[in-house]
Design an enzyme around this catalytic site. Sequence first.
Site, mmCIF file in Angstrom:
data_model
loop_
_atom_site.group_PDB
_atom_site.id
_atom_site.type_symbol
_atom_site.label_atom_id
_atom_site.label_comp_id
_atom_site.label_asym_id
_atom_site.label_seq_id
_atom_site.Cartn_x
_atom_site.Cartn_y
_atom_site.Cartn_z
ATOM 1 N N PRO A 1 0.838 -1.205 0.000
ATOM 2 C CG PRO A 1 -0.691 -1.531 1.716
ATOM 3 C CD PRO A 1 0.619 -2.019 1.210
ATOM 4 C CE LYS A 2 3.121 6.898 -3.940
ATOM 5 N NZ LYS A 2 2.868 8.050 -3.047
ATOM 6 C CG PHE A 3 0.536 4.106 4.243
ATOM 7 C CD1 PHE A 3 -0.645 4.033 4.951
ATOM 8 C CD2 PHE A 3 1.265 2.936 4.051
ATOM 9 C CE1 PHE A 3 -1.093 2.836 5.469
ATOM 10 C CE2 PHE A 3 0.828 1.729 4.566
ATOM 11 C CZ PHE A 3 -0.360 1.675 5.279
ATOM 12 C CD GLU B 1 -0.349 8.809 -2.509
ATOM 13 O OE1 GLU B 1 -0.915 9.711 -3.170
ATOM 14 O OE2 GLU B 1 0.823 8.870 -2.153
ATOM 15 N NE ARG C 1 4.117 12.559 -3.604
ATOM 16 C CZ ARG C 1 3.352 11.798 -2.835
ATOM 17 N NH1 ARG C 1 2.213 12.287 -2.401
ATOM 18 N NH2 ARG C 1 3.696 10.593 -2.474
#
Length: 287
Positions: free
Chosen positions: A26-28, A173, A287
Amino acid sequence: MKFPAPVALAQAVPQLPTGQGWWFEPKFDGHRMVLWRQDDGIRLQSRSGRDVTDAWMDLARAARDLPAVTVLDGEAIVYVSGAVDFGAAQARAASNPLRAVKLAAQWPASFAAWDILVHPELGDVRSRPYETRRALLLGVLQELGPPLQAVPATDDRATALLWYEALRPQGVEGLVAKHASSPYRAGRIWKKLRHADTVDAEVVGYTGRPSRPRALAVRLPDGRTALSQPVSAQIAAQAAAQLTGSPPVRRAQTDTGAVYEAVEPGLLVEVLAGTTRHSVVTVTRLR
């Protein structure tokens, strides 16, 4: 390994890779961080290589429980009402030490670790395969708990796609894909699938003053350079924190001839994907 460490990045893709050997995480939605547990203390490194320890002292204190001479890569995240809140993490990253202490008391940070660069017994392990590093990471963190935790990972694509949909309300995300045999190195070596209709762009300059940029000049994924629309006050303040320490190298022009003050690349922003077809793009966040 010397501070700061160059970090691995992910390239945006329209779908997850298929075939053997892929792992998915998962991309936190937080702030990239390299956590250094050294013999003489703790240092926290941002994606660009800055020392951000003062803004994340709650994570620095938690890192004291790691074995000496350990370096982890991951994401600093903040939960608000049970979901990952990028705005809260962004506010923390942009805070001075006093403000950061107040924010930490209200919304403590967590560290979602996804890789290990230096192992307390084996030293620099970046050349080892992802699967090996993953096992070493779990071994280092097994006796610890929140706020230092390893991100989940699976080698089952169907499970990953289920995560992609089910975890979105919790602030995840997207997904990051890493090949089991891949070493850790700087550059875009991973693949990422995101919900947001945005793309990453590299900041190569600005207009206005470095302490209050009006617009950002960005290099888009296709190599074109464009000037953003005027950025919000919040984005301008966050960009200024990094641009102020990077004096202009020279004046330059975008592909359409717009003039800007050029700086060394290093800062990354997200821009709306639909605006990249035009000469002026819309920056949504740093970012």
